[in-house]
Scaffold this motif. Structure first.
Motif, mmCIF file in Angstrom:
data_model
loop_
_atom_site.group_PDB
_atom_site.id
_atom_site.type_symbol
_atom_site.label_atom_id
_atom_site.label_comp_id
_atom_site.label_asym_id
_atom_site.label_seq_id
_atom_site.Cartn_x
_atom_site.Cartn_y
_atom_site.Cartn_z
ATOM 1 N N UNK A 17 5.183 2.012 17.313
ATOM 2 C CA UNK A 17 4.470 2.132 16.350
ATOM 3 C C UNK A 17 6.409 1.617 14.962
ATOM 4 N N UNK A 18 6.808 2.194 16.162
ATOM 5 C CA UNK A 18 8.698 1.123 15.042
ATOM 6 C C UNK A 18 7.644 -0.443 14.695
ATOM 7 N N UNK A 19 7.902 -1.116 15.698
ATOM 8 C CA UNK A 19 7.466 -2.886 15.298
ATOM 9 C C UNK A 19 5.998 -2.415 13.932
ATOM 10 N N UNK A 20 4.767 -1.478 13.935
ATOM 11 C CA UNK A 20 4.914 -1.619 12.676
ATOM 12 C C UNK A 20 5.393 -1.195 11.107
ATOM 13 N N UNK A 21 6.317 -0.435 11.557
ATOM 14 C CA UNK A 21 6.521 0.311 10.291
ATOM 15 C C UNK A 21 7.990 -1.146 10.299
ATOM 16 N N UNK A 22 8.217 -1.602 10.536
ATOM 17 C CA UNK A 22 9.312 -3.039 10.188
ATOM 18 C C UNK A 22 9.183 -3.863 10.039
ATOM 19 N N UNK A 23 7.510 -4.026 10.322
ATOM 20 C CA UNK A 23 6.625 -5.770 9.980
ATOM 21 C C UNK A 23 6.703 -6.568 11.025
ATOM 22 N N UNK A 24 7.542 -5.884 12.342
ATOM 23 C CA UNK A 24 7.640 -6.753 13.600
ATOM 24 C C UNK A 24 6.317 -8.101 13.644
ATOM 25 N N UNK A 25 6.532 -9.279 13.738
ATOM 26 C CA UNK A 25 5.552 -9.562 14.170
ATOM 27 C C UNK A 25 5.098 -10.239 16.238
ATOM 28 N N UNK A 26 6.043 -9.728 17.145
ATOM 29 C CA UNK A 26 6.087 -9.793 17.907
ATOM 30 C C UNK A 26 6.801 -8.579 18.288
ATOM 31 N N UNK A 27 6.697 -8.780 19.722
ATOM 32 C CA UNK A 27 7.817 -7.961 20.597
ATOM 33 C C UNK A 27 8.079 -8.167 21.777
#
Length: 677
Positions: A68-78
């Motif tokens: 969810x944090x990745x979605x909110x911040x627009x991160x393309x990869x984890x």
């Protein structure tokens, strides 16, 4: 290339990934628990988000919160780092399903390695050497016993779903098998929820050698050479190096080819490690594939000159491997050790607390420091107590070992106890120096690496500490006099003169549980120092020409000239002679309480901060000496707390779930009334 990635981890690996991303112009998002609000990876990332409480299950293991944090911040990869969710196939699937790239292997590859039995069968079918054994489905004790007799002894029973050294038993004769099987299955059930076991021939005094592999989405798979990890304690690595001194060029080529073959067998993509066990005869056998970046990856980076995290990012974005197999080169020798907050003299009990003072070597072309903490940070009870990884590199192994010893001699930790002295002994031990150590050596000979609690103090080190203290006192006295209104006062003379005692001074130091008293006369670098020997008799040592410049102490003990490094003279007193160190607490800092042992005999105290897991006593209970009364959890391990004597429980001061501080009284025993005279 990605514009922004989220790092689903903490500590030094998170800081390591941030460093590579910064060099590539990639923005980073960190996640953190409430306990890590001020952590270095939070401070170094471009942005950071809290995802829950201090327990891993409440934060770093919450895959949905991380996505969810990745979605909110627009991160393309984890990037998962290592540990936590790095080898969790369900998390990898969830990341991909969210339209985010997972920087690691595919979930299908992870699942193929999720069972030791299944992995072994898969590797055997692919032609990768495996240890002879039994991996079948039948778990009938009689059938397993018959299969064990076929495999031969010595033999190892291993939990099919496990790790970390749990669920493993060595059987040396057929008659031992039934009882050890039952014990192993019970431990496996408790630790992993499943009691399936597999059997394999036990290799005596083996080496542990692993191969770094890399695969891409274009069908390429290569290896980047080996790392030897044979120096282990309870199956946990304590020193890693590359290249291995044990391997011949032919063995190295064969193991590299086998590792690539293993990676291809599971369609491996990204960074991974194929681990082998190697017998004294040179035969090697597949152990497992770690489907992630390894803690010891800096060793490979040093000898190859490559950035493995950058490679991970390139592969994850769909690019082919930057180099082919015949382009990989290895230069020199690299060694890594891990500096932990732990107490080797107390069974390597993990430590915690504020790093009041942290001194590490300056990074250079020969020395690399990977750390997630700095001075003033806190090593918490919730996570691995690693302070730093110390990696050295030079043109050959003798020079690399010399670099390691020199680097360790510059390390200093004040606050929680550390394993620095253990690592210094390790780096000088003949089994390490001559590269003959096997995976069980440390456990068989631990007394060679950890001094006994009653071991005496080296006289030269104690004399050096005493002189450093005297010179420091004299310097401080002169400095105060120079800044006073009457610098020529006779009370400003720094020779230690006292009415009726000439220049005799008495100093007291604390060392472990000892109180050491030293008497000295003289001044300005020339002293008569009186020490008590093991029998209590006094010996006088003549010290002359002592000088302390910065942290370098030089002096003559009798007719012998010696040089020392004074690593600390502010809070504690820490001196080093180039091979050994001595830490003392000056009297002003040393609390010596008569009767402390007697008081402690009435209480059960927390040896370190932790969480109470089980309470096994209530007020009014009668207990025997050594009876377990409470269990606490700290640093990923359970600690059993036992009654110090027989008696009656007067008070229980904690319940399951409570967080307790070190030295907190958890259970109090009723006082024993003395009989009237």
């Amino acid at each position: 290339m990605f514009e922004k990635i989220l790092i689903a981890n903490r500590g030094e690996i998170a800081c390591r990934v941030i460093r590579s991303c910064r060099e590539l112009g990639i923005r980073t998002v960190a996640v953190y628990s409430e306990a890590d609000a001020g952590a270095q990876h939070v401070r170094q990332a471009d942005e950071a988000h809290c995802i829950g409480g201090p327990q891993p299950a409440d934060s770093y293991l919450r895959g949905e919160a991380i996505i969810e944090v990745a979605r909110q911040t627009g991160a393309q990869a984890i990037h998962p780092g290592y540990g936590f969710l790095s080898e969790n196939a369900d998390f990898a699937d969830a990341v991909e399903a969210a339209g985010i790239a997972f920087i690691g292997p595919k979930a299908a590859s992870m699942r193929k390695m999720g069972s030791k039995a299944g992995a072994k069968e898969l590797m055997q079918a692919a032609g990768v050497p495996v240890v002879p054994g039994y991996t079948g489905e039948s778990q009938d004790p009689a059938h397993l016993h018959a299969e064990a007799d076929k495999v031969g002894y010595p033999l190892m029973i291993k939990a099919a779903h496990g790790g970390g050294g749990k669920g493993m038993r060595i059987v040396r004769a057929s008659g031992e098998f039934p009882a050890l099987l039952e014990s192993c299955q019970r431990e496996a059930k408790n630790a992993f929820g499943r009691d399936r076991v597999l059997l394999e021939r036990y290799v005596e005094k083996p080496r542990h050698i692993e191969i770094q592999v890399f695969g891409d989405t274009h069908g390429n798979a290569i290896h980047l050479g080996e790392r030897e990890c044979s120096a282990q304690r309870r199956y946990q690595k304590v020193l890693e190096e590359s290249p291995s001194q044990f391997l011949t060029p032919e063995m190295r080529a064969a193991m590299g080819a086998a590792a690539v073959q293993a990676a291809r067998a599971i369609d491996y993509v990204n960074a991974g490690t194929v681990e082998f066990i190697v017998g004294r005869d040179g035969h090697f056998y597949f152990m497992e594939i770690n489907t992630r970046l390894q803690v010891e990856h800096p060793v490979t980076e040093c000898v190859t000159g490559l950035d493995l995290v950058a490679w991970q990012l390139q592969v994850a974005v769909g690019q082919p491997l930057p180099l082919a197999q015949d382009q990989i080169r290895s230069h020199g020798h690299a060694i890594e050790v891990r500096l932990y907050a732990e107490d080797p003299e107390a069974g390597f009990l993990p430590g915690s607390g504020k790093l009041e003072r942290l001194r590490l070597p300056t990074a250079s072309e020969h020395v690399r420091i990977d750390s997630g903490v700095v001075e003033g940070d806190t090593v918490t009870i919730f996570y691995d107590p690693m302070i730093a990884k110390l990696i050295v590199h030079d043109i050959d192994r003798p020079r690399a070992l010399a670099r390691l010893r020199a680097a360790l001699s510059q390390c200093e930790v004040t606050g929680p106890k550390s394993n620095i002295e253990f690592l210094e002994r390790l780096a000088r031990h003949p089994a390490v120096v001559d590269a003959s150590i096997d995976t069980g050596y440390l456990d068989r000979h631990l007394d060679e690496f950890v001094p006994a609690a009653e071991a005496g103090i080296d006289t030269d080190l104690l004399l050096a500490a005493t002189v450093a203290r005297l010179l420091t006192q004299e310097h401080d006295t002169r400095a105060r006099a120079a800044g006073s209104g009457d610098p020529t006062s006779p009370w400003a003379i720094a020779d230690g003169w006292r009415l009726g005692h000439g220049s005799r001074r008495s100093l007291a130091f604390g060392h472990r549980d000892q109180r050491i008293e030293v008497h000295a006369s003289g001044s300005d670098g020339d002293y008569h120092v009186e020490l008590a020997d093991a029998t209590g008799a006094s010996n006088v040592h003549e010290i002359s020409g002592a000088r302390l410049h910065d942290n370098h102490l030089s002096l003559r003990i009798g007719h012998r000239a010696r040089a020392f490094t004074v690593l600390d003279r502010e809070v504690n007193l820490l001196v080093h002679d180039g091979e050994r160190r001595l830490r003392l607490q000056p009297l002003a800092m040393y609390r010596h309480e008569q009767g402390a042992a007697g008081a402690g005999a009435d209480n059960v105290v927390a040896p370190m901060p932790g969480r109470v897991v089980v309470v096994k006593a209530t007020a009014g209970d009668t207990v025997e000496v050594g009876q377990e009364v409470m269990v606490i959890e700290a640093m990923k391990m359970e600690l059993s707390l036992k009654a110090p004597r027989a008696g009656t429980i007067a008070e229980v001061r904690a319940v399951a779930g409570d967080f307790v501080e070190a030295d907190a009284v958890l259970v109090a025993l009723a006082q024993v009334e003395s009989e009237p005279a």
